[in-house]
Design a protein around this motif. Sequence first.
Motif, short mmCIF file in Angstrom:
data_model
loop_
_atom_site.label_atom_id
_atom_site.label_comp_id
_atom_site.label_asym_id
_atom_site.label_seq_id
_atom_site.Cartn_x
_atom_site.Cartn_y
_atom_site.Cartn_z
N GLY A 37 0.79 -1.22 0.00
CA GLY A 37 0.00 0.00 0.00
C GLY A 37 0.82 1.27 0.00
N ASP A 38 2.14 1.15 -0.13
CA ASP A 38 3.05 2.29 -0.05
C ASP A 38 3.64 2.59 -1.43
OD1 ASP A 38 5.12 4.09 0.40
OD2 ASP A 38 6.10 2.88 1.93
N THR A 106 -5.71 -4.80 8.68
CA THR A 106 -5.49 -3.92 7.54
C THR A 106 -4.75 -4.71 6.47
OG1 THR A 106 -3.42 -3.08 8.49
CG2 THR A 106 -5.43 -1.79 8.90
N VAL A 107 -5.05 -4.36 5.21
CA VAL A 107 -4.43 -5.03 4.07
C VAL A 107 -4.11 -3.97 3.02
CG1 VAL A 107 -4.70 -6.76 2.25
CG2 VAL A 107 -5.79 -7.13 4.48
N GLY A 108 -2.84 -3.80 2.72
CA GLY A 108 -2.44 -2.87 1.66
C GLY A 108 -2.68 -3.50 0.30
N ILE A 109 -2.82 -2.64 -0.71
CA ILE A 109 -3.02 -3.12 -2.07
C ILE A 109 -2.44 -2.09 -3.04
CG2 ILE A 109 -5.32 -2.10 -2.32
CD1 ILE A 109 -6.09 -4.67 -3.92
N ASN A 110 -1.89 -2.59 -4.12
CA ASN A 110 -1.39 -1.76 -5.21
C ASN A 110 -1.97 -2.31 -6.50
OD1 ASN A 110 1.44 -1.97 -7.24
ND2 ASN A 110 0.38 -0.06 -6.94
N THR A 119 -2.58 2.82 -8.31
CA THR A 119 -3.07 3.29 -7.02
C THR A 119 -2.47 2.44 -5.90
OG1 THR A 119 -5.02 1.89 -7.26
CG2 THR A 119 -5.28 4.20 -7.83
N TRP A 120 -2.35 3.07 -4.74
CA TRP A 120 -1.88 2.41 -3.53
C TRP A 120 -2.79 2.84 -2.39
CZ3 TRP A 120 1.00 4.83 -7.14
CH2 TRP A 120 2.05 4.13 -7.73
#
Length: 145
Positions: A37-38, A106-110, A119-120
């Motif tokens: 997500g970064d 929480t779960v990041g996604i790109n 998008t991130w």
Amino acid sequence: MYEQVLRRYLNTPSENSFPDQTFTTVYVLDSVRSDAGDPTGDTLAGRPLPSDVKVRITAALGPTAAVTFISDKASVLDTTDGCATVRDGGILITLGTIDGDDDQVTVGINGYVACLGATWLTYVVHDQPGTGWNVTGTTGPMAIA
């Protein structure tokens, strides 16, 4: 849980930044990364997604999208015109690690489509009695390229 994250991301144009596009070809990196997500991330080694998780994701998205798991991002990118674009009009997704506890994670996604199309963000997912895990929103920064 990843099924809900992917469904939310792919079906929410305000979050995936592609309001005029429905992705029927979805490439998913077969390892999860803590920095997904970064926008300055993509430097940490990933952990492999278990086979049963891949099966659940493929089944959950199957009615609307063809999901292919890949181990090398470059394998689905076309650089013919100088701007790396995902082949077949698809989207390349990197999933983040699941961080949290039994009630909330929480779960990041790109999501990447082209050099100026990515998008991130990080989703908040709650375990709700009777319905299971559901995405309830986002947290932290969101970046769009």
